[in-house]
Write an enzyme that holds these catalytic residues in place. Structure first.
Site, PDB file in Angstrom:
ATOM      1  N   ARG A 186      -3.505  31.709  -7.161  1.00 57.48           N
ATOM      2  CA  ARG A 186      -4.447  31.194  -6.158  1.00 57.48           C
ATOM      3  C   ARG A 186      -4.096  29.802  -5.667  1.00 57.48           C
ATOM      4  O   ARG A 186      -4.508  29.386  -4.597  1.00 57.48           O
ATOM      5  CB  ARG A 186      -5.869  31.148  -6.743  1.00 57.48           C
ATOM      6  CG  ARG A 186      -6.404  32.491  -7.173  1.00 57.48           C
ATOM      7  CD  ARG A 186      -7.688  32.333  -7.964  1.00 57.48           C
ATOM      8  NE  ARG A 186      -7.385  31.579  -9.195  1.00 57.48           N
ATOM      9  CZ  ARG A 186      -8.275  30.891  -9.898  1.00 57.48           C
ATOM     10  NH1 ARG A 186      -9.540  30.871  -9.529  1.00 57.48           N
ATOM     11  NH2 ARG A 186      -7.932  30.253 -10.988  1.00 57.48           N
ATOM     12  N   GLU A 211      -6.922  17.089 -12.116  1.00 62.40           N
ATOM     13  CA  GLU A 211      -7.831  15.949 -12.103  1.00 62.40           C
ATOM     14  C   GLU A 211      -7.000  14.742 -11.690  1.00 62.40           C
ATOM     15  O   GLU A 211      -5.953  14.483 -12.275  1.00 62.40           O
ATOM     16  CB  GLU A 211      -8.372  15.764 -13.520  1.00 62.40           C
ATOM     17  CG  GLU A 211      -9.560  14.884 -13.631  1.00 62.40           C
ATOM     18  CD  GLU A 211     -10.114  14.924 -15.050  1.00 62.40           C
ATOM     19  OE1 GLU A 211      -9.600  14.165 -15.894  1.00 62.40           O
ATOM     20  OE2 GLU A 211     -11.036  15.724 -15.295  1.00 62.40           O
ATOM     21  N   ASP A 258     -10.658   3.248  -0.442  1.00 63.84           N
ATOM     22  CA  ASP A 258      -9.600   4.266  -0.440  1.00 63.84           C
ATOM     23  C   ASP A 258      -8.879   4.205   0.896  1.00 63.84           C
ATOM     24  O   ASP A 258      -9.511   4.033   1.944  1.00 63.84           O
ATOM     25  CB  ASP A 258     -10.185   5.676  -0.606  1.00 63.84           C
ATOM     26  CG  ASP A 258     -10.542   5.996  -2.041  1.00 63.84           C
ATOM     27  OD1 ASP A 258     -10.534   5.097  -2.881  1.00 63.84           O
ATOM     28  OD2 ASP A 258     -10.830   7.167  -2.311  1.00 63.84           O
ATOM     29  N   ASN A 259      -7.556   4.334   0.867  1.00 62.71           N
ATOM     30  CA  ASN A 259      -6.729   4.294   2.079  1.00 62.71           C
ATOM     31  C   ASN A 259      -5.817   5.522   2.127  1.00 62.71           C
ATOM     32  O   ASN A 259      -5.470   6.079   1.088  1.00 62.71           O
ATOM     33  CB  ASN A 259      -5.877   3.027   2.102  1.00 62.71           C
ATOM     34  CG  ASN A 259      -6.713   1.775   2.115  1.00 62.71           C
ATOM     35  OD1 ASN A 259      -7.721   1.705   2.792  1.00 62.71           O
ATOM     36  ND2 ASN A 259      -6.301   0.781   1.348  1.00 62.71           N
ATOM     37  N   ARG A 283       7.363   0.205   3.785  1.00 61.61           N
ATOM     38  CA  ARG A 283       6.164  -0.635   3.878  1.00 61.61           C
ATOM     39  C   ARG A 283       6.121  -1.538   2.641  1.00 61.61           C
ATOM     40  O   ARG A 283       6.178  -1.070   1.528  1.00 61.61           O
ATOM     41  CB  ARG A 283       4.914   0.233   3.940  1.00 61.61           C
ATOM     42  CG  ARG A 283       4.847   1.113   5.182  1.00 61.61           C
ATOM     43  CD  ARG A 283       3.547   1.909   5.209  1.00 61.61           C
ATOM     44  NE  ARG A 283       3.503   2.853   6.291  1.00 61.61           N
ATOM     45  CZ  ARG A 283       2.932   2.626   7.472  1.00 61.61           C
ATOM     46  NH1 ARG A 283       2.361   1.468   7.710  1.00 61.61           N
ATOM     47  NH2 ARG A 283       2.925   3.557   8.410  1.00 61.61           N
ATOM     48  N   HIS A 310       3.755  -5.873  -0.286  1.00 61.14           N
ATOM     49  CA  HIS A 310       2.505  -6.551   0.042  1.00 61.14           C
ATOM     50  C   HIS A 310       1.691  -6.917  -1.204  1.00 61.14           C
ATOM     51  O   HIS A 310       1.736  -6.210  -2.201  1.00 61.14           O
ATOM     52  CB  HIS A 310       1.631  -5.648   0.926  1.00 61.14           C
ATOM     53  CG  HIS A 310       2.315  -5.208   2.174  1.00 61.14           C
ATOM     54  ND1 HIS A 310       2.082  -3.988   2.745  1.00 61.14           N
ATOM     55  CD2 HIS A 310       3.231  -5.818   2.961  1.00 61.14           C
ATOM     56  CE1 HIS A 310       2.818  -3.858   3.837  1.00 61.14           C
ATOM     57  NE2 HIS A 310       3.520  -4.953   3.989  1.00 61.14           N
ATOM     58  N   LYS A 336      -3.918  -1.157  -7.288  1.00 64.92           N
ATOM     59  CA  LYS A 336      -3.824   0.046  -6.461  1.00 64.92           C
ATOM     60  C   LYS A 336      -3.451   1.240  -7.328  1.00 64.92           C
ATOM     61  O   LYS A 336      -2.523   1.167  -8.131  1.00 64.92           O
ATOM     62  CB  LYS A 336      -2.767  -0.123  -5.373  1.00 64.92           C
ATOM     63  CG  LYS A 336      -3.081  -1.224  -4.382  1.00 64.92           C
ATOM     64  CD  LYS A 336      -1.965  -1.391  -3.371  1.00 64.92           C
ATOM     65  CE  LYS A 336      -2.273  -2.528  -2.408  1.00 64.92           C
ATOM     66  NZ  LYS A 336      -1.159  -2.748  -1.467  1.00 64.92           N
ATOM     67  N   HIS A 353       3.517  -4.658  -3.858  1.00 64.84           N
ATOM     68  CA  HIS A 353       3.712  -3.215  -3.810  1.00 64.84           C
ATOM     69  C   HIS A 353       4.314  -2.794  -2.477  1.00 64.84           C
ATOM     70  O   HIS A 353       3.982  -3.351  -1.435  1.00 64.84           O
ATOM     71  CB  HIS A 353       2.375  -2.502  -4.019  1.00 64.84           C
ATOM     72  CG  HIS A 353       2.477  -1.025  -3.864  1.00 64.84           C
ATOM     73  ND1 HIS A 353       2.142  -0.373  -2.692  1.00 64.84           N
ATOM     74  CD2 HIS A 353       2.921  -0.071  -4.718  1.00 64.84           C
ATOM     75  CE1 HIS A 353       2.367   0.918  -2.839  1.00 64.84           C
ATOM     76  NE2 HIS A 353       2.831   1.120  -4.056  1.00 64.84           N
ATOM     77  N   TYR A 388      -4.289   5.893  -1.588  1.00 64.20           N
ATOM     78  CA  TYR A 388      -4.461   4.958  -2.700  1.00 64.20           C
ATOM     79  C   TYR A 388      -5.848   4.350  -2.724  1.00 64.20           C
ATOM     80  O   TYR A 388      -6.500   4.190  -1.712  1.00 64.20           O
ATOM     81  CB  TYR A 388      -3.395   3.868  -2.699  1.00 64.20           C
ATOM     82  CG  TYR A 388      -3.277   3.043  -1.446  1.00 64.20           C
ATOM     83  CD1 TYR A 388      -3.745   1.736  -1.410  1.00 64.20           C
ATOM     84  CD2 TYR A 388      -2.650   3.548  -0.309  1.00 64.20           C
ATOM     85  CE1 TYR A 388      -3.611   0.953  -0.277  1.00 64.20           C
ATOM     86  CE2 TYR A 388      -2.504   2.777   0.829  1.00 64.20           C
ATOM     87  CZ  TYR A 388      -2.988   1.481   0.843  1.00 64.20           C
ATOM     88  OH  TYR A 388      -2.855   0.708   1.967  1.00 64.20           O
ATOM     89  N   GLU A 444      -3.422 -11.643   2.871  1.00 62.72           N
ATOM     90  CA  GLU A 444      -2.254 -10.782   2.630  1.00 62.72           C
ATOM     91  C   GLU A 444      -0.966 -11.593   2.694  1.00 62.72           C
ATOM     92  O   GLU A 444      -0.794 -12.444   3.570  1.00 62.72           O
ATOM     93  CB  GLU A 444      -2.193  -9.655   3.653  1.00 62.72           C
ATOM     94  CG  GLU A 444      -1.065  -8.689   3.357  1.00 62.72           C
ATOM     95  CD  GLU A 444      -1.044  -7.504   4.296  1.00 62.72           C
ATOM     96  OE1 GLU A 444      -0.726  -6.412   3.809  1.00 62.72           O
ATOM     97  OE2 GLU A 444      -1.319  -7.673   5.487  1.00 62.72           O
ATOM     98  N   LYS A 488       5.902  -7.744  10.613  1.00 59.93           N
ATOM     99  CA  LYS A 488       5.331  -8.513   9.496  1.00 59.93           C
ATOM    100  C   LYS A 488       6.231  -8.405   8.260  1.00 59.93           C
ATOM    101  O   LYS A 488       6.491  -9.403   7.588  1.00 59.93           O
ATOM    102  CB  LYS A 488       3.928  -7.974   9.187  1.00 59.93           C
ATOM    103  CG  LYS A 488       3.291  -8.540   7.949  1.00 59.93           C
ATOM    104  CD  LYS A 488       1.910  -7.980   7.695  1.00 59.93           C
ATOM    105  CE  LYS A 488       1.982  -6.546   7.238  1.00 59.93           C
ATOM    106  NZ  LYS A 488       0.685  -6.000   6.845  1.00 59.93           N
ATOM    107  N   ASP A 489       6.708  -7.207   7.966  1.00 58.60           N
ATOM    108  CA  ASP A 489       7.537  -7.021   6.771  1.00 58.60           C
ATOM    109  C   ASP A 489       8.930  -7.611   6.938  1.00 58.60           C
ATOM    110  O   ASP A 489       9.547  -8.029   5.961  1.00 58.60           O
ATOM    111  CB  ASP A 489       7.606  -5.545   6.403  1.00 58.60           C
ATOM    112  CG  ASP A 489       6.272  -5.013   5.897  1.00 58.60           C
ATOM    113  OD1 ASP A 489       5.350  -5.818   5.678  1.00 58.60           O
ATOM    114  OD2 ASP A 489       6.157  -3.789   5.729  1.00 58.60           O
TER     115      ASP A 489
END
Length: 181
Positions: free
Chosen positions: A23, A28, A47-48, A58, A61, A70, A117, A130, A141, A167-168
């Site tokens: 199925r 969890e 939550d993102n 990315r 940060h 996170k 991260h 996350y 930031e 930015k990065d």
């Protein structure tokens, strides 16, 4: 759930028990008491969910005054996930830790407060979700340069150039970035 610490008081790889049959599957993804027993007491407030294409990088940060822990996982695709310890008082200060997260292994990573991260998308697309322990604060930031030579991160780019935000691209060197005490 199996918890594999990558460093003392640092990132923890979380490997869920996946129960599957014809199925589909069930797993969890979070249980507060188990998480607290192995990762400490943290409350998640946000939550993102992001979607990125191959070679998008990315990060790295972090928030300095309002540090974020996170709990990250990939629900579609594959990413190379990296954390860097920016806690000056830590025995692993300045070290990076990396893992592969994807929709096949279903692993998750706890990146505690005090770590920068980032991630690189290895599949054609990836969806990354996350939970954060503090709210996103744009004014707090900071960005550590993703290819900082002092960190020696071996991003699996296979000769490709990463796709990086403005930015990065302007991230700070390890020597000049603000750090935690």
């Amino acid at each position: 759930m199996e918890f594999k610490p990558l460093a003392p008081n640092g990132p923890v790889l979380m490997i869920p028990a996946v129960h599957g049959d014809e199925r589909g599957f069930f797993m969890e993804t979070f249980r507060q008491n188990e998480f607290e027993a192995r990762c400490g007491h943290h409350v998640f407030v946000q939550d993102n969910h992001s979607k990125s294409r191959k070679n998008v990088l990315r990060g790295l940060h972090y928030q300095l005054e309002r540090p974020q822990g996170k709990l990250v996982r990939v629900i579609r695709g594959q990413v190379y996930d990296v954390t860097v310890d920016l806690r000056a008082s830590s025995p692993t200060f300045g070290q990076s830790f990396s893992v592969l997260l994807d929709d096949a292994n279903r692993h998750m990573l706890w990146a505690p407060p005090g770590f920068a991260h980032g991630f690189l998308v290895l599949s054609p697309e990836a969806e990354f979700v996350y939970k954060c322990t503090t709210y996103y604060a744009p004014g707090d930031e900071h960005c550590l340069l993703w290819n900082e030579p002092a960190l020696g991160i071996d991003w699996p780019l296979s000769g490709q150039r990463p796709i990086i935000s403005a930015k990065d691209r302007e991230g700070l060197s390890f020597a000049s970035c603000p750090k935690y005490r």
